[in-house]
Write a protein that holds these residues in place. Structure first.
Motif, PDB file in Angstrom:
ATOM      1  N   SER A 174       6.387  -2.985 -12.933  1.00 33.91           N
ATOM      2  CA  SER A 174       7.554  -2.433 -12.243  1.00 33.91           C
ATOM      3  C   SER A 174       7.406  -2.655 -10.736  1.00 33.91           C
ATOM      4  N   PRO A 175       8.519  -2.807 -10.030  1.00 29.91           N
ATOM      5  CA  PRO A 175       8.442  -2.991  -8.573  1.00 29.91           C
ATOM      6  C   PRO A 175       7.708  -1.840  -7.876  1.00 29.91           C
ATOM      7  N   ARG A 176       7.906  -0.621  -8.358  1.00 24.93           N
ATOM      8  CA  ARG A 176       7.223   0.533  -7.757  1.00 24.93           C
ATOM      9  C   ARG A 176       5.706   0.414  -7.921  1.00 24.93           C
ATOM     10  N   SER A 177       5.260   0.013  -9.126  1.00 18.80           N
ATOM     11  CA  SER A 177       3.822  -0.151  -9.371  1.00 18.80           C
ATOM     12  C   SER A 177       3.244  -1.220  -8.458  1.00 18.80           C
ATOM     13  N   ILE A 178       3.977  -2.293  -8.284  1.00 15.73           N
ATOM     14  CA  ILE A 178       3.514  -3.386  -7.424  1.00 15.73           C
ATOM     15  C   ILE A 178       3.377  -2.899  -5.983  1.00 15.73           C
ATOM     16  N   SER A 179       4.369  -2.170  -5.505  1.00 17.49           N
ATOM     17  CA  SER A 179       4.307  -1.650  -4.131  1.00 17.49           C
ATOM     18  C   SER A 179       3.104  -0.740  -3.941  1.00 17.49           C
ATOM     19  N   VAL A 180       2.865   0.129  -4.906  1.00 19.71           N
ATOM     20  CA  VAL A 180       1.737   1.060  -4.807  1.00 19.71           C
ATOM     21  C   VAL A 180       0.418   0.293  -4.833  1.00 19.71           C
ATOM     22  N   MET A 181       0.291  -0.667  -5.749  1.00 26.30           N
ATOM     23  CA  MET A 181      -0.960  -1.431  -5.858  1.00 26.30           C
ATOM     24  C   MET A 181      -1.223  -2.248  -4.594  1.00 26.30           C
ATOM     25  N   LEU A 182      -0.181  -2.850  -4.029  1.00 24.20           N
ATOM     26  CA  LEU A 182      -0.354  -3.619  -2.788  1.00 24.20           C
ATOM     27  C   LEU A 182      -0.760  -2.705  -1.634  1.00 24.20           C
ATOM     28  N   SER A 183      -0.139  -1.548  -1.560  1.00 25.52           N
ATOM     29  CA  SER A 183      -0.481  -0.597  -0.502  1.00 25.52           C
ATOM     30  C   SER A 183      -1.933  -0.155  -0.621  1.00 25.52           C
ATOM     31  N   ARG A 199      -4.266  -3.002   0.456  1.00 22.25           N
ATOM     32  CA  ARG A 199      -4.332  -3.147   1.920  1.00 22.25           C
ATOM     33  C   ARG A 199      -5.190  -2.049   2.542  1.00 22.25           C
ATOM     34  N   HIS A 200      -5.036  -0.820   2.044  1.00 18.07           N
ATOM     35  CA  HIS A 200      -5.841   0.288   2.564  1.00 18.07           C
ATOM     36  C   HIS A 200      -7.320   0.077   2.247  1.00 18.07           C
ATOM     37  N   LYS A 201      -7.639  -0.409   1.069  1.00 22.36           N
ATOM     38  CA  LYS A 201      -9.036  -0.680   0.716  1.00 22.36           C
ATOM     39  C   LYS A 201      -9.630  -1.715   1.662  1.00 22.36           C
ATOM     40  N   ILE A 202      -8.884  -2.776   1.927  1.00 25.45           N
ATOM     41  CA  ILE A 202      -9.369  -3.828   2.825  1.00 25.45           C
ATOM     42  C   ILE A 202      -9.591  -3.258   4.224  1.00 25.45           C
ATOM     43  N   MET A 203      -8.646  -2.466   4.710  1.00 24.75           N
ATOM     44  CA  MET A 203      -8.799  -1.857   6.044  1.00 24.75           C
ATOM     45  C   MET A 203     -10.030  -0.963   6.102  1.00 24.75           C
ATOM     46  N   GLU A 204     -10.239  -0.155   5.068  1.00 23.32           N
ATOM     47  CA  GLU A 204     -11.398   0.733   5.039  1.00 23.32           C
ATOM     48  C   GLU A 204     -12.704  -0.065   4.997  1.00 23.32           C
ATOM     49  N   MET A 213     -11.614  -9.123  -0.031  1.00 21.96           N
ATOM     50  CA  MET A 213     -10.743  -9.427  -1.177  1.00 21.96           C
ATOM     51  C   MET A 213     -11.550  -9.463  -2.470  1.00 21.96           C
ATOM     52  N   ASP A 214     -12.790  -9.952  -2.413  1.00 22.69           N
ATOM     53  CA  ASP A 214     -13.646  -9.999  -3.605  1.00 22.69           C
ATOM     54  C   ASP A 214     -13.949  -8.604  -4.146  1.00 22.69           C
ATOM     55  N   ARG A 215     -13.898  -7.609  -3.295  1.00 31.26           N
ATOM     56  CA  ARG A 215     -14.204  -6.241  -3.723  1.00 31.26           C
ATOM     57  C   ARG A 215     -13.004  -5.540  -4.348  1.00 31.26           C
ATOM     58  N   LEU A 216     -11.818  -6.134  -4.244  1.00 30.60           N
ATOM     59  CA  LEU A 216     -10.638  -5.564  -4.883  1.00 30.60           C
ATOM     60  C   LEU A 216     -10.702  -5.818  -6.383  1.00 30.60           C
ATOM     61  N   THR A 217      -9.913  -5.061  -7.125  1.00 22.44           N
ATOM     62  CA  THR A 217      -9.838  -5.319  -8.564  1.00 22.44           C
ATOM     63  C   THR A 217      -9.116  -6.643  -8.787  1.00 22.44           C
ATOM     64  N   ALA A 218      -9.262  -7.194  -9.970  1.00 23.87           N
ATOM     65  CA  ALA A 218      -8.611  -8.473 -10.281  1.00 23.87           C
ATOM     66  C   ALA A 218      -7.099  -8.362 -10.118  1.00 23.87           C
ATOM     67  N   GLY A 219      -6.538  -7.263 -10.547  1.00 24.06           N
ATOM     68  CA  GLY A 219      -5.090  -7.068 -10.431  1.00 24.06           C
ATOM     69  C   GLY A 219      -4.639  -6.995  -8.986  1.00 24.06           C
ATOM     70  N   GLU A 220      -5.405  -6.302  -8.157  1.00 25.32           N
ATOM     71  CA  GLU A 220      -5.058  -6.192  -6.736  1.00 25.32           C
ATOM     72  C   GLU A 220      -5.154  -7.555  -6.056  1.00 25.32           C
ATOM     73  N   ARG A 221      -6.212  -8.316  -6.373  1.00 25.78           N
ATOM     74  CA  ARG A 221      -6.357  -9.654  -5.787  1.00 25.78           C
ATOM     75  C   ARG A 221      -5.175 -10.541  -6.176  1.00 25.78           C
ATOM     76  N   ARG A 222      -4.795 -10.461  -7.437  1.00 26.52           N
ATOM     77  CA  ARG A 222      -3.698 -11.280  -7.939  1.00 26.52           C
ATOM     78  C   ARG A 222      -2.403 -10.964  -7.198  1.00 26.52           C
ATOM     79  N   LEU A 223      -2.102  -9.676  -7.063  1.00 23.59           N
ATOM     80  CA  LEU A 223      -0.883  -9.275  -6.359  1.00 23.59           C
ATOM     81  C   LEU A 223      -0.928  -9.663  -4.885  1.00 23.59           C
ATOM     82  N   MET A 224      -2.082  -9.504  -4.256  1.00 21.98           N
ATOM     83  CA  MET A 224      -2.214  -9.893  -2.848  1.00 21.98           C
ATOM     84  C   MET A 224      -1.976 -11.392  -2.678  1.00 21.98           C
ATOM     85  N   ARG A 225      -2.498 -12.201  -3.614  1.00 22.45           N
ATOM     86  CA  ARG A 225      -2.273 -13.645  -3.545  1.00 22.45           C
ATOM     87  C   ARG A 225      -0.795 -13.986  -3.675  1.00 22.45           C
TER      88      ARG A 225
END
Length: 166
Positions: A141-150, A153-158, A110-122
């Motif tokens: 926008s809801p679409r932007s949020i969905s894309v950023m969350l996806s 999650r992919h970054k964390i998995m990788e 989670m620390d390696r994600l961008t600040a925006g990605e961490r915020r949305l994940m929280r």
């Protein structure tokens, strides 16, 4: 306080918060991070804040403090202990050690994600908010949020796969 009430307050505060971030950093992306972080913190504290009083002074103070913290974080090297000593783990049950190790791996990813990605994940995972609620809080926008969350999650998995943990 309900989501619609908070959404109204967030709409009024957002330009001011972005302005503080721009004044401090001169960078639109960091200014947006400041605004989103302050709005998220206000949302998390909504039960403890008296919204009958003006919220702007609190939000401005939070934004300024956050700017200083972000600047320090960007300009300081923080060393973290990567493990525990043998004596400290000798009395811990194996399942507790595994849970602790998994939490540390997730925290590091989670620390390696961008600040925006961490915020949305929280907001999504810890607060349990849906996409529409996150959209109301962050102004994205809801679409932007969905894309950023996806992507997050992919970054964390990788990261976990590269580390040999999956």
């Amino acid at each position: 306080m309900g989501l619609s009430d908070f959404e109204h307050i967030a709409r009024d505060l957002r330009p001011c918060l972005v302005g503080i971030g721009l004044d401090f950093f001169g960078d639109a992306d960091k200014a947006e991070d400041v605004a989103q972080e302050v709005l998220m913190r206000l949302w998390l504290l909504r039960d403890k804040i008296d919204f009958t009083e003006p919220v702007r002074p609190l939000a401005v103070r939070m934004a300024k403090n956050l700017c200083v913290s972000m600047w320090r974080h960007d300009n300081c090297v923080v060393m973290r202990a990567e493990g525990k000593g043998i004596a400290a783990t000798a009395t811990v049950a194996p399942s507790e050690m595994e849970d602790s190790d998994n939490a540390l791996l997730l925290h590091n990813a989670m620390d390696r994600l961008t600040a925006g990605e961490r915020r949305l994940m929280r907001l999504r995972n810890e607060e349990g908010l849906d996409i529409q609620q996150i959209s109301a809080i962050t102004g994205l926008s809801p679409r932007s949020i969905s894309v950023m969350l996806s992507r997050a999650r992919h970054k964390i998995m990788e990261m976990l796969k590269k580390g040999g943990h999956l």
